[in-house]
Design a protein around this motif. Structure first.
Motif, PDB file in Angstrom:
ATOM      1  N   ILE A  42       0.837  -1.202   0.000  1.00  0.00           N
ATOM      2  CA  ILE A  42       0.000   0.000   0.000  1.00  0.00           C
ATOM      3  C   ILE A  42       0.874   1.255   0.000  1.00  0.00           C
ATOM      4  N   ILE A  43       1.901   1.260   0.835  1.00  0.00           N
ATOM      5  CA  ILE A  43       2.808   2.414   0.891  1.00  0.00           C
ATOM      6  C   ILE A  43       3.552   2.571  -0.436  1.00  0.00           C
ATOM      7  N   ALA A  44       3.926   1.466  -1.077  1.00  0.00           N
ATOM      8  CA  ALA A  44       4.611   1.542  -2.373  1.00  0.00           C
ATOM      9  C   ALA A  44       3.719   2.204  -3.421  1.00  0.00           C
ATOM     10  N   ALA A  45       2.448   1.811  -3.473  1.00  0.00           N
ATOM     11  CA  ALA A  45       1.525   2.424  -4.441  1.00  0.00           C
ATOM     12  C   ALA A  45       1.399   3.923  -4.179  1.00  0.00           C
ATOM     13  N   LEU A  46       1.303   4.314  -2.910  1.00  0.00           N
ATOM     14  CA  LEU A  46       1.253   5.734  -2.553  1.00  0.00           C
ATOM     15  C   LEU A  46       2.548   6.436  -2.962  1.00  0.00           C
ATOM     16  N   ARG A  47       3.662   5.790  -2.702  1.00  0.00           N
ATOM     17  CA  ARG A  47       4.963   6.386  -3.033  1.00  0.00           C
ATOM     18  C   ARG A  47       5.097   6.620  -4.531  1.00  0.00           C
ATOM     19  N   TRP A  48       4.766   5.603  -5.347  1.00  0.00           N
ATOM     20  CA  TRP A  48       4.921   5.763  -6.794  1.00  0.00           C
ATOM     21  C   TRP A  48       3.996   6.850  -7.320  1.00  0.00           C
ATOM     22  N   TYR A  49       2.780   6.937  -6.771  1.00  0.00           N
ATOM     23  CA  TYR A  49       1.869   7.996  -7.202  1.00  0.00           C
ATOM     24  C   TYR A  49       2.450   9.370  -6.858  1.00  0.00           C
ATOM     25  N   CYS A  50       2.903   9.528  -5.618  1.00  0.00           N
ATOM     26  CA  CYS A  50       3.477  10.818  -5.204  1.00  0.00           C
ATOM     27  C   CYS A  50       4.689  11.185  -6.048  1.00  0.00           C
ATOM     28  N   LEU A  51       5.529  10.195  -6.346  1.00  0.00           N
ATOM     29  CA  LEU A  51       6.703  10.468  -7.183  1.00  0.00           C
ATOM     30  C   LEU A  51       6.305  10.886  -8.600  1.00  0.00           C
ATOM     31  N   SER A  52       5.187  10.380  -9.074  1.00  0.00           N
ATOM     32  CA  SER A  52       4.747  10.762 -10.418  1.00  0.00           C
ATOM     33  C   SER A  52       4.263  12.208 -10.457  1.00  0.00           C
ATOM     34  N   GLN A  53       3.911  12.766  -9.304  1.00  0.00           N
ATOM     35  CA  GLN A  53       3.370  14.119  -9.244  1.00  0.00           C
ATOM     36  C   GLN A  53       4.400  15.164  -8.821  1.00  0.00           C
ATOM     37  N   ALA A  54       5.383  14.766  -8.024  1.00  0.00           N
ATOM     38  CA  ALA A  54       6.333  15.721  -7.453  1.00  0.00           C
ATOM     39  C   ALA A  54       7.353  16.183  -8.484  1.00  0.00           C
ATOM     40  N   THR A  55       7.672  17.465  -8.425  1.00  0.00           N
ATOM     41  CA  THR A  55       8.690  18.011  -9.328  1.00  0.00           C
ATOM     42  C   THR A  55       9.705  18.887  -8.592  1.00  0.00           C
ATOM     43  N   SER A  56       9.408  19.282  -7.362  1.00  0.00           N
ATOM     44  CA  SER A  56      10.327  20.147  -6.619  1.00  0.00           C
ATOM     45  C   SER A  56      11.299  19.307  -5.793  1.00  0.00           C
ATOM     46  N   ALA A  57      12.439  19.894  -5.492  1.00  0.00           N
ATOM     47  CA  ALA A  57      13.449  19.196  -4.685  1.00  0.00           C
ATOM     48  C   ALA A  57      12.870  18.803  -3.331  1.00  0.00           C
ATOM     49  N   LEU A  58      12.179  19.723  -2.679  1.00  0.00           N
ATOM     50  CA  LEU A  58      11.599  19.445  -1.369  1.00  0.00           C
ATOM     51  C   LEU A  58      10.552  18.337  -1.454  1.00  0.00           C
ATOM     52  N   GLY A  59       9.704  18.403  -2.466  1.00  0.00           N
ATOM     53  CA  GLY A  59       8.678  17.378  -2.639  1.00  0.00           C
ATOM     54  C   GLY A  59       9.279  16.005  -2.866  1.00  0.00           C
ATOM     55  N   LEU A  60      10.286  15.933  -3.730  1.00  0.00           N
ATOM     56  CA  LEU A  60      10.924  14.651  -4.034  1.00  0.00           C
ATOM     57  C   LEU A  60      11.662  14.090  -2.821  1.00  0.00           C
ATOM     58  N   LEU A  61      12.370  14.963  -2.093  1.00  0.00           N
ATOM     59  CA  LEU A  61      13.097  14.490  -0.907  1.00  0.00           C
ATOM     60  C   LEU A  61      12.153  14.084   0.217  1.00  0.00           C
ATOM     61  N   SER A  62      10.990  14.716   0.286  1.00  0.00           N
ATOM     62  CA  SER A  62      10.052  14.360   1.358  1.00  0.00           C
ATOM     63  C   SER A  62       9.388  13.000   1.108  1.00  0.00           C
ATOM     64  N   ILE A  63       9.387  12.539  -0.132  1.00  0.00           N
ATOM     65  CA  ILE A  63       8.818  11.228  -0.468  1.00  0.00           C
ATOM     66  C   ILE A  63       9.833  10.114  -0.214  1.00  0.00           C
ATOM     67  N   GLN A  64      11.103  10.412  -0.339  1.00  0.00           N
ATOM     68  CA  GLN A  64      12.150   9.399  -0.262  1.00  0.00           C
ATOM     69  C   GLN A  64      12.172   8.581   1.037  1.00  0.00           C
ATOM     70  N   PRO A  65      11.810   9.125   2.196  1.00  0.00           N
ATOM     71  CA  PRO A  65      11.798   8.280   3.399  1.00  0.00           C
ATOM     72  C   PRO A  65      10.877   7.063   3.298  1.00  0.00           C
ATOM     73  N   LEU A  66       9.907   7.102   2.399  1.00  0.00           N
ATOM     74  CA  LEU A  66       9.039   5.940   2.219  1.00  0.00           C
ATOM     75  C   LEU A  66       9.814   4.729   1.693  1.00  0.00           C
ATOM     76  N   HIS A  67      11.013   4.962   1.190  1.00  0.00           N
ATOM     77  CA  HIS A  67      11.867   3.869   0.717  1.00  0.00           C
ATOM     78  C   HIS A  67      12.147   2.876   1.853  1.00  0.00           C
ATOM     79  N   GLY A  68      12.228   3.375   3.073  1.00  0.00           N
ATOM     80  CA  GLY A  68      12.450   2.491   4.215  1.00  0.00           C
ATOM     81  C   GLY A  68      11.397   1.416   4.318  1.00  0.00           C
ATOM     82  N   VAL A  69      10.150   1.775   3.990  1.00  0.00           N
ATOM     83  CA  VAL A  69       9.050   0.814   4.034  1.00  0.00           C
ATOM     84  C   VAL A  69       8.992   0.014   2.738  1.00  0.00           C
TER      85      VAL A  69
END
Length: 183
Positions: free
Chosen positions: A148-175
């Motif tokens: 579930i978290i992976a699906a959320l992560r991939w969706y968010c990554l498809s939408q993010a374009t700013s450095a802050l947005g992209l870096l804020s999604i990266q912690p989901l990699h832990g899950v």
């Protein structure tokens, strides 16, 4: 023992994070041969270090192939293997194309290395507490949560374009990598 695996696997993640930062600082996308030589040297050093590792296997333990065949006879194992293959086909796509996606968004190699290291730092932190999580939570629940978290992560990554947005999604990699991998 399964709980101890996380404590060992941490070191692969530490190496990955350090290499991601280093290759980003070296502007490795402009120096592909340098990246290949660093990768090759890393593998040679790893092989040399592995020669010094003593096998923990005792005479009483069954051979790994025999244990694997025994596990394959479990009724849920084919479903687990299928789920893992599907899950990691998505994750492998991310691993291969994430840096290219960031470059397409006009980020430099240093940012790509920082983004990878950010995600892997959380993966390392999760692996440090994973033995307690794995001991107290059914693996099936952790795998479903990771999906579930992976699906959320991939969706968010498809939408993010700013450095802050992209870096804020990266912690989901832990899950999406760490927790699934250990579960």
């Amino acid at each position: 023992k399964g709980e101890r695996f996380a404590n060992i696997r941490i070191w692969g993640s530490v190496g990955f994070a350090l290499f991601a930062l280093l290759s980003g600082q070296l502007k490795s996308s402009s120096h592909v041969m340098l990246l290949l030589m660093l990768s090759g040297a890393s593998y040679l050093l790893s092989a040399a270090a592995a020669f010094g590792v003593k096998s923990p296997r005792t005479a009483k333990e069954p051979w790994i192939f025999g244990r694997t065949l025994k596990q394959l006879k479990e009724p849920t194992m084919p479903l687990l293997l299928l789920a893992t293959a599907i899950y990691y086909s998505g994750h492998a796509t991310f691993d291969v194309y994430y840096g290219l996606h960031l470059k397409n968004l006009h980020f430099d190699d240093s940012f790509v290395g920082l983004a990878w290291a950010t995600g892997v730092a959380v993966e390392i932190a999760l692996m440090m507490v994973a033995p307690r999580i794995l001991k107290n939570t059914p693996s099936a629940h952790l795998l479903a949560f990771s999906g579930i978290i992976a699906a959320l992560r991939w969706y968010c990554l498809s939408q993010a374009t700013s450095a802050l947005g992209l870096l804020s999604i990266q912690p989901l990699h832990g899950v999406t990598f760490g927790l699934w991998y250990l579960s």
